[in-house]
Design a protein around this motif. Structure first.
Motif, short mmCIF file in Angstrom:
data_model
loop_
_atom_site.label_atom_id
_atom_site.label_comp_id
_atom_site.label_asym_id
_atom_site.label_seq_id
_atom_site.Cartn_x
_atom_site.Cartn_y
_atom_site.Cartn_z
N GLY B 68 -53.00 -43.71 -51.45
CA GLY B 68 -54.38 -43.27 -51.63
C GLY B 68 -55.14 -43.37 -50.32
O GLY B 68 -55.88 -42.46 -49.94
N HIS B 130 -49.20 -40.24 -54.31
CA HIS B 130 -50.15 -41.24 -54.80
C HIS B 130 -50.17 -41.22 -56.33
O HIS B 130 -50.13 -42.27 -56.98
CB HIS B 130 -51.53 -40.94 -54.23
N ARG B 133 -47.10 -42.90 -57.61
CA ARG B 133 -47.19 -44.36 -57.53
C ARG B 133 -48.07 -44.90 -58.65
O ARG B 133 -47.68 -45.85 -59.35
CB ARG B 133 -47.77 -44.71 -56.17
N SER B 139 -50.73 -47.77 -63.66
CA SER B 139 -52.10 -48.15 -63.32
C SER B 139 -53.15 -47.27 -63.98
O SER B 139 -54.34 -47.49 -63.78
CB SER B 139 -52.29 -48.09 -61.80
N ARG B 144 -58.26 -48.43 -66.53
CA ARG B 144 -58.37 -47.44 -65.44
C ARG B 144 -58.20 -46.00 -65.92
O ARG B 144 -57.94 -45.11 -65.11
CB ARG B 144 -57.34 -47.76 -64.36
N GLY B 151 -59.00 -38.90 -60.63
CA GLY B 151 -57.90 -38.59 -59.72
C GLY B 151 -57.32 -37.21 -59.98
O GLY B 151 -57.06 -36.46 -59.04
N HIS B 252 -64.36 -42.42 -57.19
CA HIS B 252 -63.00 -42.94 -57.32
C HIS B 252 -62.88 -44.34 -56.71
O HIS B 252 -62.38 -45.27 -57.35
CB HIS B 252 -62.05 -41.96 -56.61
N PHE B 253 -63.38 -44.49 -55.49
CA PHE B 253 -63.26 -45.79 -54.82
C PHE B 253 -64.13 -46.85 -55.49
O PHE B 253 -63.72 -47.99 -55.65
CB PHE B 253 -63.67 -45.67 -53.34
N ILE B 262 -57.21 -53.29 -57.30
CA ILE B 262 -55.88 -52.74 -57.51
C ILE B 262 -55.22 -53.41 -58.71
O ILE B 262 -55.34 -54.62 -58.90
CB ILE B 262 -55.01 -52.97 -56.25
N SER B 263 -54.55 -52.60 -59.49
CA SER B 263 -53.98 -53.11 -60.74
C SER B 263 -52.92 -54.18 -60.47
O SER B 263 -52.32 -54.22 -59.40
CB SER B 263 -53.34 -51.95 -61.50
C1 HEM Z 1 -58.00 -36.81 -52.81
C2 HEM Z 1 -57.26 -37.49 -53.56
C3 HEM Z 1 -57.25 -39.01 -53.75
C4 HEM Z 1 -57.69 -40.02 -52.93
C5 HEM Z 1 -58.31 -39.89 -51.55
C6 HEM Z 1 -57.41 -41.25 -53.62
C7 HEM Z 1 -57.64 -42.52 -53.08
C8 HEM Z 1 -57.31 -43.70 -53.71
C9 HEM Z 1 -57.30 -45.00 -53.07
C10 HEM Z 1 -57.62 -45.28 -51.61
C11 HEM Z 1 -56.93 -45.91 -54.02
C12 HEM Z 1 -56.71 -47.41 -53.78
C13 HEM Z 1 -55.26 -47.81 -54.01
C14 HEM Z 1 -54.22 -46.99 -53.34
O1 HEM Z 1 -54.36 -46.64 -52.16
O2 HEM Z 1 -53.26 -46.64 -54.03
C15 HEM Z 1 -56.74 -45.19 -55.25
C16 HEM Z 1 -56.39 -45.76 -56.46
C17 HEM Z 1 -56.21 -45.05 -57.64
N1 HEM Z 1 -56.05 -43.69 -57.76
FE1 HEM Z 1 -56.47 -42.35 -56.30
N2 HEM Z 1 -56.85 -40.99 -54.85
C18 HEM Z 1 -56.72 -39.63 -54.95
C19 HEM Z 1 -56.15 -38.94 -55.99
C20 HEM Z 1 -55.71 -39.53 -57.17
C21 HEM Z 1 -54.94 -38.87 -58.18
C22 HEM Z 1 -54.42 -37.45 -58.10
C23 HEM Z 1 -54.76 -39.79 -59.18
C24 HEM Z 1 -54.05 -39.62 -60.50
C25 HEM Z 1 -53.86 -38.58 -61.13
C26 HEM Z 1 -55.42 -41.01 -58.80
C27 HEM Z 1 -55.51 -42.16 -59.57
C28 HEM Z 1 -55.82 -43.40 -59.07
C29 HEM Z 1 -55.86 -44.62 -59.85
C30 HEM Z 1 -55.66 -44.73 -61.37
C31 HEM Z 1 -56.10 -45.65 -58.95
C32 HEM Z 1 -56.17 -47.15 -59.27
C33 HEM Z 1 -54.78 -47.68 -58.98
C34 HEM Z 1 -54.61 -49.15 -59.10
O3 HEM Z 1 -55.58 -49.86 -59.40
O4 HEM Z 1 -53.46 -49.59 -58.89
N3 HEM Z 1 -55.97 -40.83 -57.56
N4 HEM Z 1 -56.97 -43.84 -55.04
#
Ligand code: HEM
Lengths: 373, 266
Positions: B68, B130, B133, B139, B144, B151, B252-253, B262-263
């Motif tokens: 991410g 991402h 993962r 997660s 979440r 996402g 999102h953040f 983070i989970s």
């Molecule tokens: C432009 C696209 C995206 C950006 C910049 C982004 C950025 C991030 C970042 C920085 C995190 C923190 C943890 C990590 O780095 O894994 C995160 C967590 C997360 N993202 Fe994204 N994300 C994007 C797209 C998505 C997509 C496509 C999904 C799912 C379909 C998603 C679902 C999640 C979820 C559920 C978390 C929480 C994960 C946890 O707590 O372990 N994100 N995202």
């Protein structure tokens, strides 16, 4: 010897064979989980890298793979394989730990650490490395620029950007209203629905396979086979007129492939009854298509109900169809939405195999109103 | 020998970090004590996206793959290089292609177009990874669910950003890729000329949906890929979609933090 090998690879990359091998391979890897070990990963990537490098000497392979805009596909192949392995590897390791009575790794590392420096430094390093990769990539490889746009001269093949080639590949099996509109919508809706359909509380916050088998098998089948594999083969293996070409084959614009596809209505009226198709008016069209309508209706609306029945109501041999325990666990709403989305997803491989086995074009065909399934 | 070089360097570093300028920017001491480690995270607007402390498992590279974060970094790179490209590029059928040629041949350090294009390809891949993962660690499960949905929208926006940008060089690759992609819109049920049931939308015997007003027309601003399409895609690519993506990334953040960081296993 080399020619024999090339013929073999060309044959194995054909849509039918490749799709079948990939699917069976994935299922086997879920069954025999020891293949996600470090050793087999090393062997696998060594073989893949050798295959890839050696193939560069083949002019036809090189021509396609080395196209600047196709470089990401090579990235997709290696990265998706690697990260799938990495996730599964950690999942299997955690499963072993919990079987042996130890806690999963993520639980063991529960203590809190300072984000500066533990995380901030990692992020900094990632940024620096990624910047270097991007800079080197950009210096070495110029972005492509073809002739100025000319609306009168359409190239053959005309391809969408690579990340949409899975959808374009679907056009072989479905009409644009399904492949280009309905399925993309369902993918988005389906992805968003996952957290609300999946009620399994286990496997939240750590890698595991054992505790979430069904979810992982379905998701990875969709992501790896129905999405990534179709993207890769759409880029590398589809040439002029969207015909299939093996990785070592020349993209011959003049190759013609006979299209002898027939509809369910043809099977029923012409082949089975030996009669012409009913014509004239709305009701004749309905009569022409009744069997196909019945089949689609049964698949989408009756099958989910039947699948919710307990095992006892199925004859031996069909017991695997029963999803009664999911019905019980998830409740009716979740179950029906989940099963419907799943069946929609499976309609793609089903239609593929129907095409390959029977040259089937449409199950339901109302070309008059562009409603073909 | 090494010491001879390093000693003055570290003296200079100390001099710089003790200076009034430095201490006015960073309002706390060096992050060598725990108190300052907390302060650095809280007083810096960029770092405060992070918590001060985090579970060890959650910040391991093998858990998040930093995917991410990498995606976000690529978005920033694309915003920056895209801005530079906008200095040179004019979205008209007359100039677009020539401007791209100029960019590569006459602009000093002309790799901005490469950085932008390869960065965009890379971002599409990292978003997929991402998502992989996040799925594989489960997660998306409560609490979440909503952030997973955000996402998914970000994933779609990333693809649309890439798609709209693909047209801008206005070469053969560009217009035909967009032509193929947008042809599908013609088949939208009810709203496309060749979509199921759209023929049934009539007023008397005038059909309401035609090539001059259907879903594909709305996308292209014309009956085929042309000047209106270029302008439309340019505006979406440079303004509309990046704003939407930036906005949703903020959400999102924020939600990553509010959903408990983070989970991890319960
Ligand atoms: C432009 C696209 C995206 C950006 C910049 C982004 C950025 C991030 C970042 C920085 C995190 C923190 C943890 C990590 O780095 O894994 C995160 C967590 C997360 N993202 Fe994204 N994300 C994007 C797209 C998505 C997509 C496509 C999904 C799912 C379909 C998603 C679902 C999640 C979820 C559920 C978390 C929480 C994960 C946890 O707590 O372990 N994100 N995202």
């Amino acid at each position: 010897m080399i020619d024999l090998f090339k013929d073999l690879v060309n044959w194995a990359s054909g849509p039918t064979v490749l799709f079948t091998i990939a699917t069976l391979g994935l299922l086997a890897a879920f069954r025999f989980t020891q293949v996600w070990s470090k050793t087999s990963a090393k062997v696998f990537f060594a073989v893949l890298a050798v295959f890839y490098t050696a193939s560069m000497w083949d002019p036809d392979f090189f021509l396609i793979v080395a196209k600047p805009d196709n470089i990401p596909i090579t990235g997709v192949i290696f990265l998706v394989f690697f990260f799938t392995w990495f996730a599964m590897h950690q999942g299997i390791r955690n499963d072993r730990r919990s079987e042996g009575g130890t806690e999963v790794l993520e639980k063991e590392e529960a203590e809190k650490v300072w984000v500066w420096p533990d995380l901030v430094y990692t992020e900094m390093l990632a940024m620096v490395l990624l910047s270097i990769v991007l800079l080197v990539w950009s210096i070495l490889l110029a972005a492509p620029l073809e002739q100025p746009a000319n609306p009168a001269d359409s190239p053959n093949p005309s391809k969408a950007p690579w990340y949409f080639l899975g959808l374009q590949e679907m056009l072989v099996y479905f009409d644009p209203w399904l492949a280009g509109v309905v399925f993309p919508t369902l993918i988005i809706v389906g992805l968003m629905a996952i957290p609300y359909i999946d009620t399994n509380p286990k496997g939240n916050g750590y890698f595991t396979f054992k505790e979430r088998k069904a979810e992982i098998v379905i998701f990875l089948f969709g992501f790896l086979i129905l999405w990534c594999l179709l993207v890769v083969s759409g880029t590398f293996l589809r040439g002029p007129n969207w015909n299939f070409f093996g990785p070592y084959e020349y993209w011959d614009v003049h190759r013609v492939e006979p299209l002898l596809n027939v509809n369910v209505s043809d099977f029923f009226w012409v082949k089975l009854l030996g009669r012409p198709l009913p014509t004239g008016g709305f009701f004749a069209a309905l009569m022409r298509e009744w069997l196909g309508i019945l089949m689609v209706g049964a698949y989408l609306f009756v099958l989910p109900v039947v699948m919710s029945w307990p095992k006892e109501r199925f004859p031996t041999g069909l017991k695997w169809l029963s999803c009664h325990h999911y019905f019980e666990k998830m409740g009716a709403t979740r179950y029906y939405i989940g099963v419907s989305l799943f069946l929609m997803m499976m309609s793609l491989p089903i239609k593929m195999y129907l095409r390959w086995a029977f040259n089937l074009k449409y199950i339901v065909a109302f070309p008059e109103i562009f409603f073909n399934i | 020998m090494l010491n001879r070089i390093l000693a003055p360097l570290s003296a200079a570093w100390k001099e710089a970090t003790d200076s009034q300028v430095w201490t006015s920017i960073f309002r706390h001491g060096k992050p060598v004590s725990n108190r300052n480690r907390a302060l650095v995270m809280m007083s810096n607007v960029f770092l405060h996206l992070h918590p001060v402390k985090s579970r060890k498992a959650g910040i391991k590279l093998r858990y998040t793959w930093c995917m991410g974060g990498i995606t976000f970094f690529l978005f920033l790179v694309l915003t920056f290089t895209g801005l530079l490209l906008m200095f040179y590029y004019r979205p008209t059928v007359e100039y677009a292609y020539a401007d791209i040629v100029d960019l590569q041949e006459h602009v000093p350090l002309g790799i901005m177009r490469e950085l932008h294009r390869w960065g965009a390809h890379a971002m599409v891949i990292t978003v997929w990874l991402h998502m992989l993962r996040v799925f594989m660690t489960g997660s998306y499960k409560p609490p979440r669910e909503f952030n997973w949905g955000i996402g998914v929208v970000l994933l779609v926006l990333t693809l649309l950003l890439s798609f709209t940008g693909y047209l801008l060089p206005w070469d053969q690759l560009a217009i035909w890729a967009i032509a193929v992609g947008s042809n599908m819109a013609r088949a939208t049920p009810l709203l496309g000329t060749e979509g199921p049931l759209s023929a049934s939308l009539t007023l008397g015997d005038i059909s309401l949906i035609n090539a001059g007003n259907d879903a594909r027309f709305a996308l292209l601003g014309a009956r085929s890929v042309g000047q209106p399409t270029l302008l439309r895609f340019y505006v979406l690519h440079c303004v509309g979609l990046p704003l939407a993506a930036a906005f949703l990334m903020a959400v999102h953040f924020w939600r990553v933090r509010k959903d408990g960081g983070i989970s991890g296993p319960m």
